[in-house]
Motif scaffolding. Structure first.
Motif, PDB file in Angstrom:
ATOM      1  N   PHE A  96      -2.092  -7.626   6.994  1.00 30.07           N
ATOM      2  CA  PHE A  96      -1.283  -8.061   8.126  1.00 30.07           C
ATOM      3  C   PHE A  96       0.070  -8.601   7.655  1.00 30.07           C
ATOM      4  O   PHE A  96       1.107  -8.271   8.222  1.00 30.07           O
ATOM      5  N   ILE A  97       0.048  -9.421   6.610  1.00 29.80           N
ATOM      6  CA  ILE A  97       1.264 -10.068   6.100  1.00 29.80           C
ATOM      7  C   ILE A  97       2.270  -9.038   5.611  1.00 29.80           C
ATOM      8  O   ILE A  97       3.467  -9.137   5.901  1.00 29.80           O
ATOM      9  N   GLN A  98       1.813  -8.033   4.882  1.00 27.89           N
ATOM     10  CA  GLN A  98       2.723  -7.054   4.284  1.00 27.89           C
ATOM     11  C   GLN A  98       3.528  -6.271   5.297  1.00 27.89           C
ATOM     12  O   GLN A  98       4.605  -5.790   5.006  1.00 27.89           O
ATOM     13  N   LYS A  99       3.030  -6.152   6.502  1.00 26.55           N
ATOM     14  CA  LYS A  99       3.759  -5.406   7.535  1.00 26.55           C
ATOM     15  C   LYS A  99       5.126  -6.033   7.813  1.00 26.55           C
ATOM     16  O   LYS A  99       6.055  -5.350   8.200  1.00 26.55           O
ATOM     17  N   PHE A 100       5.227  -7.354   7.624  1.00 25.27           N
ATOM     18  CA  PHE A 100       6.440  -8.085   7.982  1.00 25.27           C
ATOM     19  C   PHE A 100       7.347  -8.387   6.787  1.00 25.27           C
ATOM     20  O   PHE A 100       8.394  -8.997   6.960  1.00 25.27           O
ATOM     21  N   LEU A 101       6.957  -8.000   5.573  1.00 20.57           N
ATOM     22  CA  LEU A 101       7.710  -8.351   4.371  1.00 20.57           C
ATOM     23  C   LEU A 101       8.391  -7.136   3.752  1.00 20.57           C
ATOM     24  O   LEU A 101       7.741  -6.306   3.102  1.00 20.57           O
ATOM     25  N   TYR A 102       9.692  -7.054   3.945  1.00 16.20           N
ATOM     26  CA  TYR A 102      10.439  -5.976   3.309  1.00 16.20           C
ATOM     27  C   TYR A 102      10.435  -6.187   1.801  1.00 16.20           C
ATOM     28  O   TYR A 102      10.443  -7.302   1.327  1.00 16.20           O
ATOM     29  N   GLY A 103      10.414  -5.105   1.086  1.00 13.26           N
ATOM     30  CA  GLY A 103      10.420  -5.181  -0.367  1.00 13.26           C
ATOM     31  C   GLY A 103       9.041  -5.010  -0.968  1.00 13.26           C
ATOM     32  O   GLY A 103       8.908  -4.489  -2.059  1.00 13.26           O
ATOM     33  N   ILE A 104       8.007  -5.460  -0.254  1.00 14.24           N
ATOM     34  CA  ILE A 104       6.658  -5.272  -0.791  1.00 14.24           C
ATOM     35  C   ILE A 104       5.733  -4.553   0.182  1.00 14.24           C
ATOM     36  O   ILE A 104       4.597  -4.259  -0.162  1.00 14.24           O
ATOM     37  N   LYS A 105       6.223  -4.252   1.392  1.00 14.63           N
ATOM     38  CA  LYS A 105       5.351  -3.605   2.383  1.00 14.63           C
ATOM     39  C   LYS A 105       4.821  -2.263   1.902  1.00 14.63           C
ATOM     40  O   LYS A 105       3.747  -1.853   2.294  1.00 14.63           O
ATOM     41  N   THR A 106       5.554  -1.606   1.037  1.00  9.52           N
ATOM     42  CA  THR A 106       5.094  -0.343   0.470  1.00  9.52           C
ATOM     43  C   THR A 106       4.086  -0.583  -0.642  1.00  9.52           C
ATOM     44  O   THR A 106       3.165   0.206  -0.839  1.00  9.52           O
ATOM     45  N   LEU A 107       4.249  -1.692  -1.330  1.00 13.88           N
ATOM     46  CA  LEU A 107       3.459  -1.928  -2.531  1.00 13.88           C
ATOM     47  C   LEU A 107       2.060  -2.478  -2.271  1.00 13.88           C
ATOM     48  O   LEU A 107       1.155  -2.251  -3.065  1.00 13.88           O
ATOM     49  N   VAL A 108       1.863  -3.206  -1.175  1.00 15.03           N
ATOM     50  CA  VAL A 108       0.532  -3.775  -0.911  1.00 15.03           C
ATOM     51  C   VAL A 108      -0.519  -2.680  -0.714  1.00 15.03           C
ATOM     52  O   VAL A 108      -1.583  -2.740  -1.342  1.00 15.03           O
ATOM     53  N   PRO A 109      -0.287  -1.661   0.123  1.00 16.80           N
ATOM     54  CA  PRO A 109      -1.302  -0.599   0.227  1.00 16.80           C
ATOM     55  C   PRO A 109      -1.561   0.095  -1.120  1.00 16.80           C
ATOM     56  O   PRO A 109      -2.707   0.406  -1.452  1.00 16.80           O
ATOM     57  N   LEU A 110      -0.487   0.298  -1.899  1.00 15.61           N
ATOM     58  CA  LEU A 110      -0.668   0.904  -3.224  1.00 15.61           C
ATOM     59  C   LEU A 110      -1.480  -0.005  -4.138  1.00 15.61           C
ATOM     60  O   LEU A 110      -2.386   0.452  -4.834  1.00 15.61           O
ATOM     61  N   SER A 111      -1.158  -1.293  -4.139  1.00 18.23           N
ATOM     62  CA  SER A 111      -1.885  -2.248  -4.984  1.00 18.23           C
ATOM     63  C   SER A 111      -3.349  -2.338  -4.585  1.00 18.23           C
ATOM     64  O   SER A 111      -4.225  -2.430  -5.433  1.00 18.23           O
ATOM     65  N   MET A 112      -3.599  -2.334  -3.281  1.00 12.13           N
ATOM     66  CA  MET A 112      -4.989  -2.398  -2.819  1.00 12.13           C
ATOM     67  C   MET A 112      -5.760  -1.157  -3.261  1.00 12.13           C
ATOM     68  O   MET A 112      -6.919  -1.252  -3.658  1.00 12.13           O
ATOM     69  N   ALA A 113      -5.109  -0.017  -3.205  1.00 16.74           N
ATOM     70  CA  ALA A 113      -5.760   1.218  -3.643  1.00 16.74           C
ATOM     71  C   ALA A 113      -6.012   1.184  -5.142  1.00 16.74           C
ATOM     72  O   ALA A 113      -7.100   1.560  -5.610  1.00 16.74           O
ATOM     73  N   LEU A 114      -5.015   0.724  -5.904  1.00 12.63           N
ATOM     74  CA  LEU A 114      -5.171   0.642  -7.360  1.00 12.63           C
ATOM     75  C   LEU A 114      -6.249  -0.361  -7.755  1.00 12.63           C
ATOM     76  O   LEU A 114      -6.883  -0.219  -8.790  1.00 12.63           O
ATOM     77  N   ALA A 115      -6.445  -1.384  -6.914  1.00  4.54           N
ATOM     78  CA  ALA A 115      -7.473  -2.387  -7.178  1.00  4.54           C
ATOM     79  C   ALA A 115      -8.841  -1.945  -6.658  1.00  4.54           C
ATOM     80  O   ALA A 115      -9.776  -2.740  -6.579  1.00  4.54           O
ATOM     81  N   LYS A 116      -8.939  -0.687  -6.278  1.00  5.15           N
ATOM     82  CA  LYS A 116     -10.190  -0.088  -5.818  1.00  5.15           C
ATOM     83  C   LYS A 116     -10.745  -0.749  -4.542  1.00  5.15           C
ATOM     84  O   LYS A 116     -11.944  -0.896  -4.363  1.00  5.15           O
ATOM     85  N   TYR A 117      -9.849  -1.149  -3.671  1.00  6.01           N
ATOM     86  CA  TYR A 117     -10.231  -1.689  -2.369  1.00  6.01           C
ATOM     87  C   TYR A 117     -10.858  -0.559  -1.562  1.00  6.01           C
ATOM     88  O   TYR A 117     -10.435   0.597  -1.662  1.00  6.01           O
ATOM     89  N   ASP A 118     -11.839  -0.850  -0.763  1.00  4.01           N
ATOM     90  CA  ASP A 118     -12.547   0.155   0.022  1.00  4.01           C
ATOM     91  C   ASP A 118     -11.623   0.783   1.074  1.00  4.01           C
ATOM     92  O   ASP A 118     -10.985   0.084   1.866  1.00  4.01           O
TER      93      ASP A 118
END
Length: 187
Positions: A96-118
């Motif tokens: 939810f937080i990443q949707k509102f933060l420019y600069g990292i909004k692209t990186l959170v979904p990538l980081s979650m995927a790299l961290a093997k999030y379901d």
């Protein structure tokens, strides 16, 4: 679908830019809806679906195309680390937080995927995060459209203000991101 219609191009622009998570296009959709140039419910629905699909696409890239995307993020290791810290600290709320933060909004979904999030869990929460993001920005812009239009009318009369505002916003975002990702020196 009439491709000569400004309204049609508006919906296509919303779909394209909301896919990338643009806060400004969602706000613009609210203002244009207020002005009667678009239907608010259709504009917000298009933005929600497109925003959801954009983050799903980023998660997919991080999970299944890791080696192909790594060269593009080599210069952003600190931002990826910040996104990972946000994800670990806030868990599901990071979506939810990443949707509102420019600069990292692209990186959170990538980081979650790299961290093997379901993936299913991410998709489930991303639906609600996309809805919250679009409704918050779109409806806020819709209900404050008179003030937004007045500001743009003032800028139309004083065009020198636009670059000042633009560079101020870019500078502020850059400054915040640099300070958030700056290597802390130990004493």
């Amino acid at each position: 679908m009439d491709f000569s219609s400004l309204e049609t191009w508006g919906y296509l622009a919303i779909a394209f830019f909301a896919f990338g998570g643009s806060l400004f296009i969602v706000a613009a959709a609210g203002v244009f809806s207020f002005m009667g140039n678009m239907d608010l419910s259709i504009a917000l629905a298009v933005a929600t679906v497109s925003n959801f699909l954009g983050d799903i696409f980023l998660f997919y890239l991080g999970k299944y195309q890791k080696k192909e995307i790594q060269p593009y993020f080599a210069k952003h290791k600190r931002k990826i680390a910040l996104a990972t810290l946000i994800m670990r600290k806030y868990g599901v709320w990071a979506i939810f937080i990443q949707k509102f933060l420019y600069g990292i909004k692209t990186l959170v979904p990538l980081s979650m995927a790299l961290a093997k999030y379901d993936f299913k869990k991410f998709a489930f929460y991303n639906v609600f995060a996309s809805i919250v993001f679009v409704l918050t920005i779109g409806l806020s812009a819709y209900y404050s459209s008179e003030a937004i239009i007045a500001v743009f009318e003032y800028i139309k009369i004083n065009p020198w203000i636009a670059p000042v505002i633009l560079f101020s916003i870019i500078g502020a975002v850059w400054f915040v991101m640099e300070n958030m990702t700056k290597k802390k020196s130990s004493l």
